[in-house]
Design an enzyme around this catalytic site. Sequence first.
Site, PDB file in Angstrom:
ATOM      1  N   ARG A  44       0.848  -1.190   0.000  1.00  0.00           N
ATOM      2  CA  ARG A  44       0.000   0.000   0.000  1.00  0.00           C
ATOM      3  C   ARG A  44       0.887   1.245   0.000  1.00  0.00           C
ATOM      4  NH1 ARG A  44      -5.405   0.443   1.832  1.00  0.00           N
ATOM      5  NH2 ARG A  44      -5.243  -1.709   2.508  1.00  0.00           N
ATOM      6  N   THR A  62      -0.936   7.690  -1.025  1.00  0.00           N
ATOM      7  CA  THR A  62      -2.259   7.599  -1.660  1.00  0.00           C
ATOM      8  C   THR A  62      -3.134   6.541  -1.004  1.00  0.00           C
ATOM      9  OG1 THR A  62      -1.557   5.901  -3.207  1.00  0.00           O
ATOM     10  CG2 THR A  62      -1.221   8.187  -3.881  1.00  0.00           C
ATOM     11  N   ASP A  87      -4.050 -10.649  10.811  1.00  0.00           N
ATOM     12  CA  ASP A  87      -3.131 -10.554   9.679  1.00  0.00           C
ATOM     13  C   ASP A  87      -2.506 -11.928   9.434  1.00  0.00           C
ATOM     14  OD1 ASP A  87      -0.986  -8.112   8.404  1.00  0.00           O
ATOM     15  OD2 ASP A  87      -0.627 -10.252   8.204  1.00  0.00           O
ATOM     16  N   ASP A  93       1.374 -12.124   9.388  1.00  0.00           N
ATOM     17  CA  ASP A  93       1.955 -11.998  10.728  1.00  0.00           C
ATOM     18  C   ASP A  93       1.811 -13.297  11.503  1.00  0.00           C
ATOM     19  OD1 ASP A  93       2.776  -9.460  10.357  1.00  0.00           O
ATOM     20  OD2 ASP A  93       1.193  -8.494  11.559  1.00  0.00           O
TER      21      ASP A  93
END
Lengths: 248, 405
Positions: A142, A146, A240, A243
């Site tokens: 990401r 933005t 996640d 993770d």
Amino acid sequence: MASASGSHPHVGPTQCVGPDYRSESQKPIATVSTEVKYETVTTLPQTPQLIALLTKIRDKNTERADFIFYSNRIIRLLVEEGLNHLPVVEHTVTTPVGRNYAGLMFQGKICGVSIMRAGEAMEQGLRDCCRSVRIGKILIQRDEETSQPKLFYDKLPEDIADRWVLLLDPMFATGGSAIMAVEVLKSRGVPEERILFLNLIASPEGIANFATKFPRLRVVTAFVDQGLDSKNYIVPGLGDFGDRFYTM
Amino acid sequence: MDTAIHSLPAKAVDKSAATMTKRAHYSPPWADLSIIGIAGSSGSGKSTLSQAIDSYYKPLDPESSRKAFLNEYDFDSPDAIDFDALLETLRDLKAGKRAEVPIYSFEKHQRMEETTIIYSPHVLILEGIFALYDPRVMGLMDMRYVVPQRNEADIIVPRGIENRVAMTMVTQYIERKLLEKSTHHRAALKSLEAGFESEPLSKRVTILKETPQLKGMNTLIQDLDTSSEDFIFYFDRLSCLLIEQALNNVHFKALTVETTSGVPYHGLAPKGEVSAVLVLRGGAAFEAGLRRVIPDCRTGRLLIQNNLRTGEPELHYLKLPKDISKHESVLLLDSQMSSGGSGLMAVQVLVDHGVPQDRIVFATYSAGRVGLHRLTKVFPDIAVVVGNMVSDMEERWVENRYFRC
């Protein structure tokens, strides 16, 4: 992406889960996958075993070794189901006891493409079913400014345009990265209908996004959750995946 | 050595020709145990007729034990034998159940803490000075011998070991009994198939969905020209799917877990331990698949082989987890099922060891309709999972391919 909200935003459908020969009262009740109406989406059969495996990896108290083991079992089932969408031709063989078996032969070359990093966690499951399969990688992150997904890296088989692609990413939330990954594959000449997107848990929003953008691309998922939260995480989800699999 | 039990290796079968009611009856070859009593005083030659294994002397109290060491205890007195325990054991064995038999130590002159398990003998020789002493025990016997004399015997062997004629008679009697049992067992198995062809399969039988992948794997597995490397790879892959499917038949309970998002998930968890029993040799081909699904699965084994001459299944070896009757589910794995004879025997063994039928999931790579009908008619509450339906009575070949010999 709109997050699911309302009076009971995250309560999925429940039903008695178990083999048909048992009566309803003999089968425990569990939350099952939310139904989606797209023909291109295949959800794994909601068997008690699959629900139990998902329960294990959703539980935040499950330790890493167990998380890896139980995820792998689900991933193998996803791969087995995904492979069913590949072409086959009729092929009759003679068996060791001398009878004929009107069987099938696998057709078409395949490759895996994992969306880094979590998608790489699915590679073992793919290899368990397809030895020495080629696996390409795509890194999408990401963009901090933005907050849109951005392509950082890709390494794909040169002849990928001639192959069926199993695209791997365990959590299918808004589908932002997966959409970008599919665009990359298409730009390398892979037709949409030869891409199979395998994931463990999907959101109805992500599935709807895909169905609009790529109406011929197949999605295979173990479970469609109820929705997304305000941060676009799948709920109830499992946190996640990368993770939990790699670092936690 | 005095009162002893000697069990002959399994070689024969059944008394009751299976009665054809709605729920068919299967009687394993050991359900009609023949007991032969051999009595006679020490040194009369009984031991030559049989090998002594266990003894039934009552545990001695410390004082008696001391006396025994001093050779003051009268081992030739019937009071020293625990006839009640013996009777109970013989009754269990006669009913086809497993029995725990105390071990007697002749060095220590007392019964040991440990027991030994006797299960599934077809003929049992009870040998000892007082084998024919207790009328209740005698009532259970099929044949009674006395060396050298006594009233209650069918045969009296006058000069013990010297008497070759008597020895031959005993041996011939046993051989005849074994043959009779074998004939009955085979006939009973055969009669189980009558009329089943037209009936639909039991709802508890699941055949793996014939997806393109499954059919493709079945093609590679069954192709005579597939390399061993590929055969083993695809068999392991398919056995993994078969075991995943088998596990859908175990019992689950509702379980709500907390996820990292804080939203609970209402899921499921297995109710208890799932263990496995491999029917050797074929079932051992599932070991790799089993470990991929349940790495630490406790795994019992039993060896059933078909007699090469008669085709009758015979139980040769058995090792099960001790607490198997308490396991939530037991997966019973065999690579192939043809007539269903060894499958029936394997399920019977689990039932005899206290595993309820509805906790047994029998999984096999391939099966035919007749075998499946036999198995589910006799044991209607077990679940069965099959990878590939084949024609009836297909001979075994998977294990030869998998183990390459």
